[in-house]
Design a protein around this motif. Structure first.
Motif, PDB file in Angstrom:
ATOM      1  N   VAL A  26       7.084  18.938  16.469  1.00  0.00           N
ATOM      2  CA  VAL A  26       6.778  20.089  17.496  1.00  0.00           C
ATOM      3  C   VAL A  26       5.384  19.886  17.951  1.00  0.00           C
ATOM      4  N   LEU A  27       5.433  19.317  19.447  1.00  0.00           N
ATOM      5  CA  LEU A  27       4.255  18.819  20.104  1.00  0.00           C
ATOM      6  C   LEU A  27       3.848  19.781  21.411  1.00  0.00           C
ATOM      7  N   GLY A  28       2.573  19.504  21.818  1.00  0.00           N
ATOM      8  CA  GLY A  28       2.600  20.362  22.917  1.00  0.00           C
ATOM      9  C   GLY A  28       0.845  20.608  22.787  1.00  0.00           C
ATOM     10  N   GLY A  29       0.193  20.986  24.115  1.00  0.00           N
ATOM     11  CA  GLY A  29      -1.233  21.019  24.169  1.00  0.00           C
ATOM     12  C   GLY A  29      -1.718  22.187  23.180  1.00  0.00           C
ATOM     13  N   GLY A  33       1.909  27.203  22.089  1.00  0.00           N
ATOM     14  CA  GLY A  33       2.694  28.220  21.518  1.00  0.00           C
ATOM     15  C   GLY A  33       3.576  27.457  20.242  1.00  0.00           C
ATOM     16  N   LYS A  34       3.195  26.423  19.847  1.00  0.00           N
ATOM     17  CA  LYS A  34       3.852  25.698  18.727  1.00  0.00           C
ATOM     18  C   LYS A  34       4.155  26.458  17.559  1.00  0.00           C
ATOM     19  N   GLY A  35       3.010  27.190  17.097  1.00  0.00           N
ATOM     20  CA  GLY A  35       3.005  27.975  15.837  1.00  0.00           C
ATOM     21  C   GLY A  35       3.836  29.174  15.867  1.00  0.00           C
ATOM     22  N   THR A  36       3.733  29.891  17.142  1.00  0.00           N
ATOM     23  CA  THR A  36       4.518  31.175  17.505  1.00  0.00           C
ATOM     24  C   THR A  36       6.025  30.618  17.288  1.00  0.00           C
ATOM     25  N   GLN A  37       6.263  29.726  18.173  1.00  0.00           N
ATOM     26  CA  GLN A  37       7.730  29.412  18.238  1.00  0.00           C
ATOM     27  C   GLN A  37       8.136  28.956  17.050  1.00  0.00           C
ATOM     28  N   LEU A 128      10.230  18.420  19.912  1.00  0.00           N
ATOM     29  CA  LEU A 128      10.276  19.523  20.641  1.00  0.00           C
ATOM     30  C   LEU A 128       8.876  19.591  21.503  1.00  0.00           C
ATOM     31  N   PHE A 129       8.885  19.563  22.776  1.00  0.00           N
ATOM     32  CA  PHE A 129       7.646  19.510  23.550  1.00  0.00           C
ATOM     33  C   PHE A 129       7.233  20.652  24.377  1.00  0.00           C
ATOM     34  N   PHE A 130       6.428  21.529  24.171  1.00  0.00           N
ATOM     35  CA  PHE A 130       6.259  22.677  24.689  1.00  0.00           C
ATOM     36  C   PHE A 130       5.198  22.232  25.876  1.00  0.00           C
ATOM     37  N   ASP A 131       5.740  22.279  27.100  1.00  0.00           N
ATOM     38  CA  ASP A 131       4.895  22.022  28.252  1.00  0.00           C
ATOM     39  C   ASP A 131       4.510  23.143  28.995  1.00  0.00           C
ATOM     40  N   CYS A 132       2.902  23.266  28.982  1.00  0.00           N
ATOM     41  CA  CYS A 132       2.317  24.514  29.569  1.00  0.00           C
ATOM     42  C   CYS A 132       1.178  24.144  30.345  1.00  0.00           C
ATOM     43  N   LYS A 182      12.034  18.959  26.048  1.00  0.00           N
ATOM     44  CA  LYS A 182      11.174  19.541  26.811  1.00  0.00           C
ATOM     45  C   LYS A 182      11.450  20.976  27.375  1.00  0.00           C
ATOM     46  N   ILE A 183      10.471  21.873  26.821  1.00  0.00           N
ATOM     47  CA  ILE A 183      10.585  23.336  27.018  1.00  0.00           C
ATOM     48  C   ILE A 183       9.605  23.751  27.866  1.00  0.00           C
ATOM     49  N   ASP A 184       9.752  24.557  28.964  1.00  0.00           N
ATOM     50  CA  ASP A 184       8.848  25.178  29.763  1.00  0.00           C
ATOM     51  C   ASP A 184       8.064  26.321  28.772  1.00  0.00           C
ATOM     52  N   ALA A 185       7.074  26.095  28.651  1.00  0.00           N
ATOM     53  CA  ALA A 185       6.436  27.228  27.497  1.00  0.00           C
ATOM     54  C   ALA A 185       5.401  27.972  28.141  1.00  0.00           C
ATOM     55  N   ALA A 186       5.417  28.033  29.473  1.00  0.00           N
ATOM     56  CA  ALA A 186       4.620  28.925  30.100  1.00  0.00           C
ATOM     57  C   ALA A 186       5.138  30.608  30.362  1.00  0.00           C
ATOM     58  N   SER A 187       6.211  30.726  29.846  1.00  0.00           N
ATOM     59  CA  SER A 187       6.734  32.203  30.138  1.00  0.00           C
ATOM     60  C   SER A 187       6.560  32.845  28.624  1.00  0.00           C
TER      61      SER A 187
END
Ligand code: UDP
Ligand code: MG
Length: 208
Positions: A26-29, A33-37, A128-132, A182-187
């Protein structure tokens, strides 16, 4: 004489070594929201959540000989040597008794990635990539108040830089192998989780 617990631990370790576990990276800046999701995924899909950052922070607290080195690296937003992080991940996997893992916040650079594959012989089922946007991530980090020494604007800037320079290449690596979801993680959290659920219940991933 071997105690029941020792035997069970051996068996659990054996299972991890013999039957390759399912791993999702699970990656992303920072602040994406990695931990939350991951907490939501655990509830719905029976994975064990292993946050590399949390394992490193626990290692500092435990007073281990590496503690001071780890603490200094986290304060600077730098990446802890692979060997240290991989050992912590392996130990947590062995102790969990599960065979499905969300590895959150690791691998953070190409060296992390190659070392993990080398040592464990495990390839992730997918990433899983959280894009934000940086703007949104910065806002979240500065308002989350978890008492983390690295959630200050100076360290946050460093973490963003490390993410762009070192971690994005890992995502590129897996993207070229069609492993990135890729997941849009800005919502808001609930909306993001709707997209996450689709990934974990899609036909392709069911075998996972
Ligand atoms: N870290 C590391 N290796 C890892 C995971 C974390 O060196 O595999 C360090 C790194 O200094 C990072 C910090 O721990 O900036 C916090 O990581 P975490 O994943 O908890 O936070 P994030 O930056 O993703 O919000
Ligand atoms: Mg985290």
């Amino acid at each position: 004489m071997e105690t029941v617990l020792e035997a069970a631990t051996k068996e659990a370790n054996g299972t991890v070594a013999e039957k390759k576990p399912t791993v999702v990276f699970v990656l992303g800046g920072p602040g994406s929201g990695k931990g939350t999701q991951c907490a939501n995924i655990v509830q719905h899909f029976g994975y064990t959540h292993l946050s590399a950052g949390d394992l490193l922070r626990a290692e500092i607290k435990s007073g281990s000989e590496n503690g001071t080195m780890i603490q200094n690296m986290i304060k600077e937003g730098k990446i802890v040597p692979s060997e240290v992080t991989i050992k912590l991940l392996q130990r947590a996997m062995a102790e969990s008794g599960n065979d499905k893992f969300l590895i959150d916040g690791f691998p953070r650079n190409e060296e992390n990635r190659a070392a993990f594959e080398d040592v464990t012989k495990i390839e992730p089922a997918f990433v899983l990539f959280f894009d934000c946007s940086e703007e949104e991530m910065e806002r979240r980090l500065l308002s989350r108040n978890q008492g983390r020494e690295d959630d200050n604007i100076e360290t946050i800037r460093k973490r963003f830089k490390v993410f762009l320079e070192s971690s994005l290449p890992v995502i590129e690596h897996y993207n070229s192998r069609e492993k990135v979801r890729k997941i849009d993680a800005a919502s808001p959290v609930e909306e993001v989780f709707e997209s996450v659920k689709v990934v974990f219940t899609s036909k392709d991933e069911k075998a996972v």
